[in-house]
Each structure stands twice: as structure tokens, then as C-alpha cells.
Scaffold this motif. Structure first.
Motif, PDB file in Angstrom:
ATOM      1  N   ILE A   1      -9.865 -14.422   6.082  1.00 37.28           N
ATOM      2  CA  ILE A   1      -9.839 -13.301   5.994  1.00 37.28           C
ATOM      3  C   ILE A   1      -8.979 -12.744   4.864  1.00 37.28           C
ATOM      4  CG2 ILE A   1     -10.859 -12.675   8.357  1.00 37.28           C
ATOM      5  CD1 ILE A   1      -7.749 -11.908   8.832  1.00 37.28           C
ATOM      6  N   ARG A   2      -8.857 -13.783   3.826  1.00 34.74           N
ATOM      7  CA  ARG A   2      -7.569 -13.552   3.015  1.00 34.74           C
ATOM      8  C   ARG A   2      -8.067 -12.190   1.876  1.00 34.74           C
ATOM      9  NH1 ARG A   2      -6.687 -13.147  -2.035  1.00 34.74           N
ATOM     10  NH2 ARG A   2      -8.603 -13.429  -2.778  1.00 34.74           N
TER      11      ARG A   2
ATOM     12  N   ALA B   1       1.288  -9.012  -0.166  1.00 35.35           N
ATOM     13  CA  ALA B   1       0.033  -9.325   0.102  1.00 35.35           C
ATOM     14  C   ALA B   1      -0.410 -10.380  -0.031  1.00 35.35           C
ATOM     15  CB  ALA B   1      -1.056  -8.322  -0.442  1.00 35.35           C
ATOM     16  N   GLU B   2      -0.131 -11.263  -1.001  1.00 38.64           N
ATOM     17  CA  GLU B   2      -0.602 -12.642  -1.170  1.00 38.64           C
ATOM     18  C   GLU B   2       0.084 -13.505  -0.226  1.00 38.64           C
ATOM     19  OE1 GLU B   2      -2.668 -15.494  -3.132  1.00 38.64           O
ATOM     20  OE2 GLU B   2      -2.918 -13.379  -3.479  1.00 38.64           O
ATOM     21  N   PHE B   3       1.473 -13.345  -0.010  1.00 37.54           N
ATOM     22  CA  PHE B   3       2.245 -14.028   0.790  1.00 37.54           C
ATOM     23  C   PHE B   3       1.717 -14.068   2.276  1.00 37.54           C
ATOM     24  CE2 PHE B   3       5.782 -14.461   3.747  1.00 37.54           C
ATOM     25  CZ  PHE B   3       6.144 -15.710   3.565  1.00 37.54           C
ATOM     26  N   ILE B   4       1.428 -12.699   2.906  1.00 34.31           N
ATOM     27  CA  ILE B   4       0.849 -12.695   4.025  1.00 34.31           C
ATOM     28  C   ILE B   4      -0.710 -13.247   4.097  1.00 34.31           C
ATOM     29  CG2 ILE B   4       0.069 -10.825   5.784  1.00 34.31           C
ATOM     30  CD1 ILE B   4       2.610  -9.198   4.929  1.00 34.31           C
ATOM     31  N   SER B   5      -1.510 -12.876   3.243  1.00 36.63           N
ATOM     32  CA  SER B   5      -2.854 -13.360   3.352  1.00 36.63           C
ATOM     33  C   SER B   5      -3.099 -14.815   3.044  1.00 36.63           C
ATOM     34  CB  SER B   5      -3.660 -12.545   2.497  1.00 36.63           C
ATOM     35  OG  SER B   5      -3.323 -12.563   1.037  1.00 36.63           O
TER      36      SER B   5
ATOM     37  N   TRP C   1     -10.060  -9.475   2.611  1.00 33.67           N
ATOM     38  CA  TRP C   1      -9.965  -8.163   3.395  1.00 33.67           C
ATOM     39  C   TRP C   1      -8.673  -7.886   3.686  1.00 33.67           C
ATOM     40  CZ3 TRP C   1     -14.160  -5.657   2.654  1.00 33.67           C
ATOM     41  CH2 TRP C   1     -15.324  -6.417   2.392  1.00 33.67           C
ATOM     42  N   LEU C   2      -7.723  -8.935   4.237  1.00 33.66           N
ATOM     43  CA  LEU C   2      -6.418  -8.724   4.405  1.00 33.66           C
ATOM     44  C   LEU C   2      -5.519  -7.865   3.450  1.00 33.66           C
ATOM     45  CD1 LEU C   2      -4.395  -8.535   6.773  1.00 33.66           C
ATOM     46  CD2 LEU C   2      -3.789 -10.944   6.378  1.00 33.66           C
ATOM     47  N   SER C   3      -5.755  -8.835   2.287  1.00 34.13           N
ATOM     48  CA  SER C   3      -5.120  -8.098   1.013  1.00 34.13           C
ATOM     49  C   SER C   3      -5.555  -6.896   0.763  1.00 34.13           C
ATOM     50  CB  SER C   3      -5.469  -9.401  -0.244  1.00 34.13           C
ATOM     51  OG  SER C   3      -4.762  -9.074  -1.298  1.00 34.13           O
ATOM     52  N   GLY C   4      -6.654  -6.605   0.634  1.00 30.80           N
ATOM     53  CA  GLY C   4      -7.301  -5.439   0.366  1.00 30.80           C
ATOM     54  C   GLY C   4      -6.819  -4.362   1.166  1.00 30.80           C
ATOM     55  N   PHE C   5      -6.767  -4.495   2.567  1.00 25.20           N
ATOM     56  CA  PHE C   5      -5.871  -3.729   3.528  1.00 25.20           C
ATOM     57  C   PHE C   5      -4.647  -3.334   3.156  1.00 25.20           C
ATOM     58  CE2 PHE C   5      -3.831  -3.094   7.530  1.00 25.20           C
ATOM     59  CZ  PHE C   5      -4.417  -1.987   8.134  1.00 25.20           C
ATOM     60  N   ILE C   6      -3.872  -4.525   2.947  1.00 28.23           N
ATOM     61  CA  ILE C   6      -2.297  -4.255   2.345  1.00 28.23           C
ATOM     62  C   ILE C   6      -2.229  -3.418   1.293  1.00 28.23           C
ATOM     63  CG2 ILE C   6      -0.400  -5.487   1.838  1.00 28.23           C
ATOM     64  CD1 ILE C   6      -1.315  -7.563   3.846  1.00 28.23           C
ATOM     65  N   HIS C   7      -2.876  -3.770   0.294  1.00 25.60           N
ATOM     66  CA  HIS C   7      -2.870  -3.087  -0.952  1.00 25.60           C
ATOM     67  C   HIS C   7      -3.028  -1.271  -0.857  1.00 25.60           C
ATOM     68  CE1 HIS C   7      -2.851  -6.847  -3.118  1.00 25.60           C
ATOM     69  NE2 HIS C   7      -2.394  -6.015  -4.174  1.00 25.60           N
ATOM     70  N   ILE C   8      -4.365  -1.247  -0.208  1.00 22.24           N
ATOM     71  CA  ILE C   8      -4.626   0.037  -0.100  1.00 22.24           C
ATOM     72  C   ILE C   8      -3.638   1.004   1.009  1.00 22.24           C
ATOM     73  CG2 ILE C   8      -6.831   1.391   0.804  1.00 22.24           C
ATOM     74  CD1 ILE C   8      -8.280  -0.586  -0.444  1.00 22.24           C
ATOM     75  N   GLY C   9      -3.313   0.062   2.068  1.00 21.08           N
ATOM     76  CA  GLY C   9      -2.465   0.477   3.094  1.00 21.08           C
ATOM     77  C   GLY C   9      -0.946   1.123   2.377  1.00 21.08           C
ATOM     78  N   PHE C  10      -0.451   0.209   1.487  1.00 22.47           N
ATOM     79  CA  PHE C  10       0.680   0.758   0.698  1.00 22.47           C
ATOM     80  C   PHE C  10       0.263   2.050  -0.145  1.00 22.47           C
ATOM     81  CE2 PHE C  10       2.741  -3.104   2.282  1.00 22.47           C
ATOM     82  CZ  PHE C  10       4.084  -2.792   2.252  1.00 22.47           C
ATOM     83  N   GLY C  11      -0.847   2.048  -0.764  1.00 21.47           N
ATOM     84  CA  GLY C  11      -1.044   3.341  -1.268  1.00 21.47           C
ATOM     85  C   GLY C  11      -1.262   4.333  -0.641  1.00 21.47           C
ATOM     86  N   LEU C  12      -1.718   4.131   0.641  1.00 22.80           N
ATOM     87  CA  LEU C  12      -1.765   5.407   1.518  1.00 22.80           C
ATOM     88  C   LEU C  12      -0.617   5.753   2.154  1.00 22.80           C
ATOM     89  CD1 LEU C  12      -4.942   4.155   3.822  1.00 22.80           C
ATOM     90  CD2 LEU C  12      -4.882   6.175   2.071  1.00 22.80           C
ATOM     91  N   ALA C  13       0.410   4.517   2.163  1.00 21.16           N
ATOM     92  CA  ALA C  13       1.706   5.086   2.580  1.00 21.16           C
ATOM     93  C   ALA C  13       2.587   6.171   1.720  1.00 21.16           C
ATOM     94  CB  ALA C  13       2.667   3.770   2.803  1.00 21.16           C
ATOM     95  N   THR C  14       1.967   6.192   0.674  1.00 22.05           N
ATOM     96  CA  THR C  14       2.846   7.270  -0.537  1.00 22.05           C
ATOM     97  C   THR C  14       2.484   8.812   0.177  1.00 22.05           C
ATOM     98  OG1 THR C  14       0.907   7.250  -1.802  1.00 22.05           O
ATOM     99  CG2 THR C  14       2.645   5.887  -2.391  1.00 22.05           C
ATOM    100  N   TYR C  15       1.449   9.010   1.024  1.00 17.63           N
ATOM    101  CA  TYR C  15       1.447  10.163   1.815  1.00 17.63           C
ATOM    102  C   TYR C  15       2.458  10.676   2.374  1.00 17.63           C
ATOM    103  CZ  TYR C  15      -0.442  13.643   4.660  1.00 17.63           C
ATOM    104  OH  TYR C  15      -0.705  14.901   5.487  1.00 17.63           O
ATOM    105  N   PHE C  16       3.373   9.900   2.855  1.00 20.69           N
ATOM    106  CA  PHE C  16       4.553  10.100   3.662  1.00 20.69           C
ATOM    107  C   PHE C  16       5.710  10.466   2.842  1.00 20.69           C
ATOM    108  CE2 PHE C  16       2.242   7.591   6.617  1.00 20.69           C
ATOM    109  CZ  PHE C  16       2.008   8.331   7.674  1.00 20.69           C
TER     110      PHE C  16
END
Length: 108
Positions: free
Chosen positions: A59-60, A49-53, A62-77
Motif C-alpha cells: 500500500i506504499r 512519507a518515503e521512510f514510512i511507506s 496510497w500511504l504516501s499519498g495520504f501522508i503528503h495530502i495529510g500534511f497539506g491539510l494540517a496547514t489548516y491548523f
């Protein structure tokens, strides 16, 4: 650590019959597994997230938050009914603490 401390405090205040032998052992197991999860999953996600944002400074946050929470949501799979909710909560806490430490480390 924060998630486990919160779990510990909730269990003390929710259940007045808190037993130090059984309940404390369960909390220590949760601490152990959440630490493994943070080191094997949380830290690499934070670095990604740090490297991408860093490339998007306006928008660093918001993008970092989206990546962090997105990977947390990915555990659903991985396990839809199991630790999905805990993983999302931990990813939000991890993101918040990461941003707080960045805020205070840059102000000195």
C-alpha cells in the motif's frame, strides 16, 4: 514551480489586461514563497512519507499519498482561511510529481 507556472498561465488567460510589471512581480513573490515552502515543508514531508511507506510495499502509493495530502491539510491548523487551499493543491502536485519521477527513474 508547477504551481507558480499554473498561476501565471491562469492569470494571463483570465485577465486580458495582464500587466508585466505588477502582476509578474506578484507571481514572482508567489514563486519565492512556494519554493521556500517546498524546501522547508515539502521535501521533509516527502522524506518522511518515503521512510514510512517503504515498510508497507503493498500500500506504499496510497500511504504516501495520504501522508503528503495529510500534511497539506494540517496547514489548516496554522492558518484556516489563508493559504490552506494552496497548500493542499501544492501537496497534491508535489505527490504526483514525486510519484512520476519515481516511476520514470526506476524504469531505466
Amino acid at each position: 514551480m508547477t504551481f507558480t507556472i499554473g498561476l501565471f498561465l491562469v492569470s494571463i488567460f483570465e485577465a486580458p489586461s495582464f500587466k508585466w510589471d505588477g502582476d509578474f512581480l506578484i507571481i514572482m513573490v508567489v514563486l519565492f514563497y512556494s519554493l521556500i515552502g517546498n524546501f522547508l515543508y515539502g521535501l521533509p514531508v516527502s522524506l518522511i512519507a518515503e521512510f514510512i511507506s517503504m515498510k508497507f510495499s503493498n500500500i506504499r502509493f496510497w500511504l504516501s499519498g495520504f501522508i503528503h495530502i495529510g500534511f497539506g491539510l494540517a496547514t489548516y491548523f496554522i492558518d484556516p482561511g489563508g493559504f490552506f487551499t494552496s497548500a493542499v493543491i501544492c501537496s497534491i502536485i508535489f505527490f504526483a510529481l514525486d510519484e512520476i519521477t519515481k516511476l520514470y527513474s526506476t524504469s531505466y
